[in-house]
Design an enzyme around this catalytic site. Sequence first.
Site, PDB file in Angstrom:
ATOM      1  N   GLY A  11       0.888  -1.185   0.043  1.00 45.87           N
ATOM      2  CA  GLY A  11      -0.132   0.093  -0.034  1.00 45.87           C
ATOM      3  C   GLY A  11       0.760   1.406   0.139  1.00 45.87           C
ATOM      4  N   PHE A  12       0.154   2.203   0.091  1.00 41.78           N
ATOM      5  CA  PHE A  12       0.857   3.816   0.027  1.00 41.78           C
ATOM      6  C   PHE A  12       2.030   3.718   1.288  1.00 41.78           C
ATOM      7  CE2 PHE A  12      -0.095   8.445   1.591  1.00 41.78           C
ATOM      8  CZ  PHE A  12       1.057   8.542   1.103  1.00 41.78           C
ATOM      9  N   ASP A  57      -3.750 -12.648   3.731  1.00 37.01           N
ATOM     10  CA  ASP A  57      -4.869 -11.900   4.428  1.00 37.01           C
ATOM     11  C   ASP A  57      -4.620 -11.994   6.081  1.00 37.01           C
ATOM     12  OD1 ASP A  57      -7.041 -10.839   5.596  1.00 37.01           O
ATOM     13  OD2 ASP A  57      -8.064 -11.749   4.001  1.00 37.01           O
ATOM     14  N   LYS A  92     -12.786  -6.428   9.575  1.00 38.04           N
ATOM     15  CA  LYS A  92     -11.886  -7.426   9.871  1.00 38.04           C
ATOM     16  C   LYS A  92     -10.377  -7.398   9.876  1.00 38.04           C
ATOM     17  CE  LYS A  92     -13.246 -11.652   8.004  1.00 38.04           C
ATOM     18  NZ  LYS A  92     -13.748 -12.596   6.769  1.00 38.04           N
ATOM     19  N   GLY A 103      -1.277 -11.451  18.718  1.00 39.45           N
ATOM     20  CA  GLY A 103      -0.934 -12.983  19.365  1.00 39.45           C
ATOM     21  C   GLY A 103       0.680 -13.186  18.837  1.00 39.45           C
ATOM     22  N   LYS A 106       3.156 -11.429  20.756  1.00 33.85           N
ATOM     23  CA  LYS A 106       3.372 -12.142  22.193  1.00 33.85           C
ATOM     24  C   LYS A 106       4.308 -13.268  21.995  1.00 33.85           C
ATOM     25  CE  LYS A 106       0.156 -14.054  25.450  1.00 33.85           C
ATOM     26  NZ  LYS A 106      -0.452 -15.358  25.059  1.00 33.85           N
ATOM     27  N   TYR A 146     -14.488   1.685   9.442  1.00 34.18           N
ATOM     28  CA  TYR A 146     -13.248   1.919   9.743  1.00 34.18           C
ATOM     29  C   TYR A 146     -13.058   2.602  11.021  1.00 34.18           C
ATOM     30  CZ  TYR A 146      -8.727   4.197   8.415  1.00 34.18           C
ATOM     31  OH  TYR A 146      -7.343   4.395   8.325  1.00 34.18           O
ATOM     32  N   THR A 176      -2.491  11.949   5.038  1.00 30.27           N
ATOM     33  CA  THR A 176      -1.036  11.892   4.674  1.00 30.27           C
ATOM     34  C   THR A 176      -0.993  11.593   3.131  1.00 30.27           C
ATOM     35  OG1 THR A 176      -0.344  11.160   6.687  1.00 30.27           O
ATOM     36  CG2 THR A 176       1.010  10.824   4.964  1.00 30.27           C
ATOM     37  N   ARG A 187      -9.822  10.006  -2.611  1.00 31.41           N
ATOM     38  CA  ARG A 187      -9.258  10.834  -1.610  1.00 31.41           C
ATOM     39  C   ARG A 187      -8.979  11.925  -2.417  1.00 31.41           C
ATOM     40  NH1 ARG A 187      -6.280   8.391   3.362  1.00 31.41           N
ATOM     41  NH2 ARG A 187      -7.919   9.601   3.983  1.00 31.41           N
TER      42      ARG A 187
HETATM   43  N1  UDP Z   1     -13.317  15.883  -1.013  1.00 31.53           N
HETATM   44  C1  UDP Z   1     -13.842  16.802  -2.102  1.00 31.53           C
HETATM   45  N2  UDP Z   1     -13.595  16.186  -3.216  1.00 31.53           N
HETATM   46  C2  UDP Z   1     -13.223  15.220  -3.867  1.00 31.53           C
HETATM   47  C3  UDP Z   1     -12.849  14.114  -2.689  1.00 31.53           C
HETATM   48  C4  UDP Z   1     -12.755  14.560  -1.442  1.00 31.53           C
HETATM   49  O1  UDP Z   1     -14.219  17.953  -1.599  1.00 31.53           O
HETATM   50  O2  UDP Z   1     -13.247  14.888  -4.761  1.00 31.53           O
HETATM   51  C5  UDP Z   1     -13.067  16.168   0.428  1.00 31.53           C
HETATM   52  C6  UDP Z   1     -14.120  15.207   1.330  1.00 31.53           C
HETATM   53  O3  UDP Z   1     -15.446  15.538   1.253  1.00 31.53           O
HETATM   54  C7  UDP Z   1     -13.235  15.655   2.468  1.00 31.53           C
HETATM   55  C8  UDP Z   1     -11.982  16.121   2.149  1.00 31.53           C
HETATM   56  O4  UDP Z   1     -11.976  16.546   0.752  1.00 31.53           O
HETATM   57  O5  UDP Z   1     -13.906  16.483   3.274  1.00 31.53           O
HETATM   58  C9  UDP Z   1     -10.962  15.039   2.565  1.00 31.53           C
HETATM   59  O6  UDP Z   1     -11.252  13.835   1.841  1.00 31.53           O
HETATM   60  P1  UDP Z   1     -10.548  12.453   1.837  1.00 31.53           P
HETATM   61  O7  UDP Z   1     -11.344  11.480   1.128  1.00 31.53           O
HETATM   62  O8  UDP Z   1      -9.321  12.769   1.047  1.00 31.53           O
HETATM   63  O9  UDP Z   1     -10.095  12.093   3.320  1.00 31.53           O
HETATM   64  P2  UDP Z   1     -10.879  12.213   4.821  1.00 31.53           P
HETATM   65  O10 UDP Z   1     -12.394  12.455   4.543  1.00 31.53           O
HETATM   66  O11 UDP Z   1     -11.025  10.874   5.366  1.00 31.53           O
HETATM   67  O12 UDP Z   1     -10.010  13.022   5.551  1.00 31.53           O
END
Ligand code: UDP
Length: 327
Positions: A11-12, A57, A92, A103, A106, A146, A176, A187
Site C-alpha cells: 500500500g501507500f 490476508d 476484519k 498474538g 506475544k 473503519y 497523509t 481521496r
Molecule cells: N473531497 C472533495 N472532493 C473530492 C474528494 C474529497 O471535496 O473529490 C473532500 C471530502 O469531502 C473531505 C476532504 O475532501 O472533506 C478529504 O477527503 P478524503 O477522502 O481525502 O479524506 P478524509 O475525509 O478521510 O479526511
Amino acid sequence: MKKILITGAAGFLGSHLCDKFIKEGFHVIGMDNLITGDLKNIDHLFGLEQFEFHHHDVSKFVHVSGKLDYILHFASPASPIDYLKIPIQTLKVGSLGTHNLLGLAKDKGARLLIASTSEVYGDPLVHPQTEEYYGNVNPIGPRGVYDEAKRFQEAITMAYHTYHNVDTRIVRIFNTYGPRMRLNDGRVIPAFIGQALRGEDLTVFGDGSQTRSFCYVDDQVDGIYRLLMSDYNLPVNIGNPNEITIADFAEEIIKLTGTDQKVIYKDLPVDDPMQRQPNITKAREILGWEPKVDRAEGLKITYEYFKSLPEETLYQQEHKSFEKYMK
Ligand code: UDP
C-alpha cells in the site's frame, strides 16, 4: 540483522515504510492481500536479499517462521470510498487482523506498532485534536466500519499491553499524501490532481468550508519510525498541523497544475468531518518530531509522480458509485 514484519506492505504507507526499514538495515517481511495494495509499489524491492514478500490476508492466522523483532500493522483500506466497497474486510483487518498480530507479537516477543487514525476522533468537537480527546464517531455511518475497527484496534492493543505485557505503540495518522497514493481511490489529493490531469472540473464536496491538514509521506514515515523506536505506549498523533479548507485547497491545486478548469460543488458525504487538525505537542516533546516538508513542496513532488504514470492510469476508474455515499 533486525527482522520486521510490515502488513499492508504494497500500500501507500506500507511501501514507504518498507523502503525506510530496508534503508535502516532491517530484514523486511512485507505482507499484503493486494485488495487495495499494488505490487508496483514494492517492485523495486523484490531483488533484494533483505526483502521477502508474503501474499496473505492478516485477518486469517498469521505465521512467520524464526525470530521477529518488530511488527508494523498497516494493512487496511484507508479511503472512504474503499470502506463502502469493502466494509466487512475493513472491519476484519482492523479487528481480527490486529488480534492475530498481537498474538504473533506475544509469541515472538516482538514490538508491535499499529496504524490508528484521526478517524478515531470522528467529526471532532475539540479542535485541534489532542490524544486525550475521546472523539465523536457515528458507529453505524459509512465511516463506522473503519472508525470503529480502529477504535477496537486501539482497545485490544492496550489490553494486550496491559494484560500480556506485549510491547506496543499506537500512531494516530492524520491525512497523509505523496507518491504511490492510488490515483482513483476517491481521496481528495489524487482526486483533484487526477481531475486536473484529465482536464475535468475539480469536485469540491459540500461548500468546501471543511478543513484538513495534510502531511507529506516522508514526514509521516519519520514520525512512525521515531515512535517505534521510542518507549512510549500511549497513542501519538502524527500529522502536519497546517490546516486548510477544501475550497482553498482546490484553488491551490488549480494553481499548481495550471489547469484552466473550475471548481464545481457536489453534496457533502455523510459524516464527513468538518474540521481536522492534529495537536502534535506529544510528538514534538516525546519523539522530537515535527513535519519538515511544506505543502507546496510536497504537492509538487506528488503532482510530478501522478504526471509520470502511464496515461491509461488516469482513466482507470476504480469506483464509480459516489452516489451511494451521498446523503
Ligand atoms: N473531497 C472533495 N472532493 C473530492 C474528494 C474529497 O471535496 O473529490 C473532500 C471530502 O469531502 C473531505 C476532504 O475532501 O472533506 C478529504 O477527503 P478524503 O477522502 O481525502 O479524506 P478524509 O475525509 O478521510 O479526511
